[in-house]
Design a protein around this motif. Structure first.
Motif, PDB file in Angstrom:
ATOM      1  N   ALA A 143      -9.993   6.973   3.979  1.00  0.00           N
ATOM      2  CA  ALA A 143      -8.775   7.268   4.726  1.00  0.00           C
ATOM      3  C   ALA A 143      -8.222   5.931   5.202  1.00  0.00           C
ATOM      4  O   ALA A 143      -8.869   5.219   5.985  1.00  0.00           O
ATOM      5  CB  ALA A 143      -9.058   8.190   5.909  1.00  0.00           C
ATOM      6  N   ASN A 144      -7.048   5.570   4.700  1.00  0.00           N
ATOM      7  CA  ASN A 144      -6.467   4.262   4.959  1.00  0.00           C
ATOM      8  C   ASN A 144      -5.092   4.431   5.602  1.00  0.00           C
ATOM      9  O   ASN A 144      -4.192   5.042   5.006  1.00  0.00           O
ATOM     10  CB  ASN A 144      -6.304   3.486   3.650  1.00  0.00           C
ATOM     11  CG  ASN A 144      -7.576   3.454   2.830  1.00  0.00           C
ATOM     12  OD1 ASN A 144      -8.503   2.743   3.136  1.00  0.00           O
ATOM     13  ND2 ASN A 144      -7.613   4.253   1.757  1.00  0.00           N
ATOM     14  N   TYR A 145      -4.947   3.892   6.824  1.00  0.00           N
ATOM     15  CA  TYR A 145      -3.656   3.993   7.512  1.00  0.00           C
ATOM     16  C   TYR A 145      -2.971   2.630   7.513  1.00  0.00           C
ATOM     17  O   TYR A 145      -3.555   1.620   7.923  1.00  0.00           O
ATOM     18  CB  TYR A 145      -3.822   4.481   8.947  1.00  0.00           C
ATOM     19  CG  TYR A 145      -2.555   4.344   9.756  1.00  0.00           C
ATOM     20  CD1 TYR A 145      -1.454   5.161   9.494  1.00  0.00           C
ATOM     21  CD2 TYR A 145      -2.445   3.381  10.763  1.00  0.00           C
ATOM     22  CE1 TYR A 145      -0.279   5.021  10.209  1.00  0.00           C
ATOM     23  CE2 TYR A 145      -1.275   3.241  11.486  1.00  0.00           C
ATOM     24  CZ  TYR A 145      -0.195   4.064  11.206  1.00  0.00           C
ATOM     25  OH  TYR A 145       0.975   3.913  11.916  1.00  0.00           O
ATOM     26  N   GLN A 146      -1.721   2.630   7.067  1.00  0.00           N
ATOM     27  CA  GLN A 146      -0.931   1.400   7.012  1.00  0.00           C
ATOM     28  C   GLN A 146       0.304   1.523   7.885  1.00  0.00           C
ATOM     29  O   GLN A 146       0.972   2.573   7.887  1.00  0.00           O
ATOM     30  CB  GLN A 146      -0.472   1.121   5.577  1.00  0.00           C
ATOM     31  CG  GLN A 146       0.447  -0.093   5.426  1.00  0.00           C
ATOM     32  CD  GLN A 146       1.472   0.095   4.311  1.00  0.00           C
ATOM     33  OE1 GLN A 146       2.594   0.522   4.547  1.00  0.00           O
ATOM     34  NE2 GLN A 146       1.076  -0.208   3.093  1.00  0.00           N
ATOM     35  N   HIS A 147       0.601   0.446   8.629  1.00  0.00           N
ATOM     36  CA  HIS A 147       1.880   0.347   9.328  1.00  0.00           C
ATOM     37  C   HIS A 147       2.559  -0.939   8.869  1.00  0.00           C
ATOM     38  O   HIS A 147       1.958  -2.020   8.891  1.00  0.00           O
ATOM     39  CB  HIS A 147       1.705   0.310  10.844  1.00  0.00           C
ATOM     40  CG  HIS A 147       3.009   0.134  11.571  1.00  0.00           C
ATOM     41  ND1 HIS A 147       3.958   1.121  11.659  1.00  0.00           N
ATOM     42  CD2 HIS A 147       3.521  -0.952  12.209  1.00  0.00           C
ATOM     43  CE1 HIS A 147       4.995   0.684  12.327  1.00  0.00           C
ATOM     44  NE2 HIS A 147       4.766  -0.571  12.675  1.00  0.00           N
ATOM     45  N   TYR A 148       3.822  -0.798   8.451  1.00  0.00           N
ATOM     46  CA  TYR A 148       4.583  -1.945   7.959  1.00  0.00           C
ATOM     47  C   TYR A 148       5.931  -1.991   8.659  1.00  0.00           C
ATOM     48  O   TYR A 148       6.607  -0.960   8.806  1.00  0.00           O
ATOM     49  CB  TYR A 148       4.795  -1.832   6.449  1.00  0.00           C
ATOM     50  CG  TYR A 148       5.625  -2.954   5.857  1.00  0.00           C
ATOM     51  CD1 TYR A 148       5.067  -4.209   5.633  1.00  0.00           C
ATOM     52  CD2 TYR A 148       6.963  -2.757   5.517  1.00  0.00           C
ATOM     53  CE1 TYR A 148       5.822  -5.240   5.094  1.00  0.00           C
ATOM     54  CE2 TYR A 148       7.726  -3.781   4.985  1.00  0.00           C
ATOM     55  CZ  TYR A 148       7.153  -5.022   4.770  1.00  0.00           C
ATOM     56  OH  TYR A 148       7.902  -6.042   4.240  1.00  0.00           O
ATOM     57  N   TYR A 149       6.317  -3.194   9.091  1.00  0.00           N
ATOM     58  CA  TYR A 149       7.639  -3.380   9.668  1.00  0.00           C
ATOM     59  C   TYR A 149       8.210  -4.711   9.200  1.00  0.00           C
ATOM     60  O   TYR A 149       7.528  -5.745   9.242  1.00  0.00           O
ATOM     61  CB  TYR A 149       7.608  -3.369  11.200  1.00  0.00           C
ATOM     62  CG  TYR A 149       8.967  -3.698  11.787  1.00  0.00           C
ATOM     63  CD1 TYR A 149       9.978  -2.731  11.808  1.00  0.00           C
ATOM     64  CD2 TYR A 149       9.254  -4.974  12.261  1.00  0.00           C
ATOM     65  CE1 TYR A 149      11.241  -3.033  12.306  1.00  0.00           C
ATOM     66  CE2 TYR A 149      10.508  -5.282  12.760  1.00  0.00           C
ATOM     67  CZ  TYR A 149      11.499  -4.309  12.779  1.00  0.00           C
ATOM     68  OH  TYR A 149      12.743  -4.613  13.254  1.00  0.00           O
TER      69      TYR A 149
END
Length: 338
Positions: free
Chosen positions: A54-60
Motif C-alpha cells: 500500500a503506497n500513498y503519494q502526495h505531489y504538489y
C-alpha cells in the motif's frame, strides 16, 4: 475607435485565444509512471511468496516549465492587435494510493525465480490553470479579452478522482547475498477513467504502453546498499484523440545505509527523460519532450523476518522541461502474506 474596427479587433483576439492551450509534455502532461516509488525494496531480499503493498503519494507543483525551462508563455498572432500573449501560472496536486500485489514462485527460469506483479493506482488529481495576459490591447476591449482568457483558464482546470491505468508485469528475479537483478516485460492497460473533453483525467488515455523493466541492486558487507529500477516506455496512439505521446526513459534509484538491523536511511531519486517527440493531432513542432530530475531523503524499517516493511521519503524536482516541477512524498507499507 470605430465600432466595426473594434469588432474586428475583438474577433481577432478571440480567434487567437481560442487556439491557445496550456503547455504540457506528452498528452495533457500525463506520464504512466509512479515517480519515486521504489526504495528499500530494491535491495531487500525477497523469498518466494505473495507480497502486498500500500503506497500513498502526495505531489504538489506550483509551477510549470516550458521547453527552455521557463514559465510558459502562450503567444498567438491576433492580426491587427499584433501578438497576443499570456503567461501560464498553474498548479497541480495529486494524491495517489497505489496498490500492488507481487508473487514470487519456486519455479526457476535461467536460474532466476519467476514471478508476477500487478499495480493499480487510485488517483485524485487537481489542475488549476491561471493564464495572465502579458501583451497590451486597446483599453476598450481589454475587459473582453481578459474575460475570454479567464474562461480558457477555467476550461483547462478541474479536479477528478478514480481508477488509474493498471500495470501488469511478469518477471524473472535473480538474487544472491550481494546482488539482485530483475527483468520484467511490463504492460500498462488503459483501465483508468478518461474523457477526452475533460482537462483532468485519472487515466492517461485510450492506449496501451509496453515498458521493459530492469532492476539492479548491490549490497556491500559494511551496510551500504545501491539499487535502481529503469524502464523504457513505448506508447500507443490514443484512439480518442489520435495523439501519440513519445517514448521516455524513467529510472528510480536509491543509496541506503543500514544503521542497525532492519533500519535504513539514505537518499532516493528519479529521472524522466523523453527521447522521442509527441506526434499526431495537436502535437507541437518542438515535440513536447518531457524531462525532470528529483532527489531527497529516505528512511525505512524492515522486520527481522522480512515480512513487514515501512518507508517514508520526500523528493524535490528540478531541471523540468515541458511539465510541472514540484515536490513528491511517499509513505509505503510492504507485507509478505505467506
Amino acid at each position: 475607435m470605430q465600432i466595426h474596427s473594434r469588432h474586428r479587433l475583438i474577433a481577432a483576439a478571440l480567434a487567437a485565444i481560442s487556439c491557445a492551450t496550456p503547455a504540457l509534455a506528452t498528452e495533457r502532461g500525463q506520464l504512466r509512471a509512479l515517480l519515486g516509488l521504489p526504495g528499500q525494496d530494491l535491495t531487500s531480499p525477497a523469498l518466494p511468496g505473495f507480497y502486498t503493498q500500500a503506497n500513498y503519494q502526495h505531489y504538489y507543483a506550483g509551477e510549470f516549465k516550458d521547453n527552455d525551462g521557463n514559465t510558459p508563455v502562450l503567444s498567438r498572432d491576433a492580426g491587427a492587435l499584433g501578438v497576443l500573449s499570456a503567461q501560464q501560472n498553474s498548479q497541480v496536486r495529486a494524491d495517489v494510493l497505489a496498490l500492488r500485489g507481487s508473487w514470487i514462485s519456486e519455479y526457476q527460469l535461467w536460474d532466476g525465480r519467476v514471478g508476477f506483479s500487478a499495480t493499480l493506482p487510485l488517483i485524485k488529481t487537481a489542475l488549476t490553470t491561471n493564464l495572465v495576459r502579458t501583451s497590451p490591447v486597446p483599453p476598450a476591449i481589454a475587459p473582453i479579452v481578459d474575460g475570454v482568457i479567464a474562461g480558457l483558464s477555467q476550461a483547462n482546470s478541474g479536479t477528478e478522482s478514480g481508477i488509474g491505468d493498471m500495470e501488469f508485469a511478469p518477471f524473472v528475479d535473480w538474487q544472491t547475498d550481494t546482488y539482485r537483478v530483475i527483468f520484467a516485460p511490463a504492460f500498462v492497460a488503459p483501465t483508468g477513467d478518461y474523457d477526452k473533453d475533460r482537462a483532468v483525467n485519472p487515466g492517461a488515455g485510450k492506449f496501451w504502453t509496453f515498458r521493459p523493466v530492469v532492476t539492479l541492486a548491490y549490497v556491500t558487507e559494511n551496510g551500504w546498499e545501491f539499487g535502481a529500477r529503469t524502464t523504457y516506455s513505448f506508447n500507443g496512439k490514443n484512439s480518442d484523440t489520435e495523439y501519440k505521446s513519445g517514448q521516455y526513459l524513467h529510472s528510480d534509484g536509491a543509496v541506503l545505509y543500514q544503521i542497525r538491523d532492519g533500519v535504513r536511511i539514505g537518499a532516493t531519486g528519479y529521472l524522466i527523460y523523453q527521447t522521442t517527440k509527441d506526434s499526431g493531432t495537436g502535437a507541437p513542432e518542438n515535440g513536447n519532450k518531457a524531462r525532470v530530475f528529483a532527489i531527497g531523503p529516505s528512511a525505512g524499517w524492515q522486520s527481522e523476518s522480512g515480512s513487514l516493511g515501512l518507508e517514508f521519503k520526500v523528493m524535490q524536482e528540478f531541471g523540468a522541461r515541458n511539465r510541472p516541477e514540484g515536490t513528491i512524498g511517499w509513505l509505503r507499507m510492504i507485507y509478505r502474506v505467506n
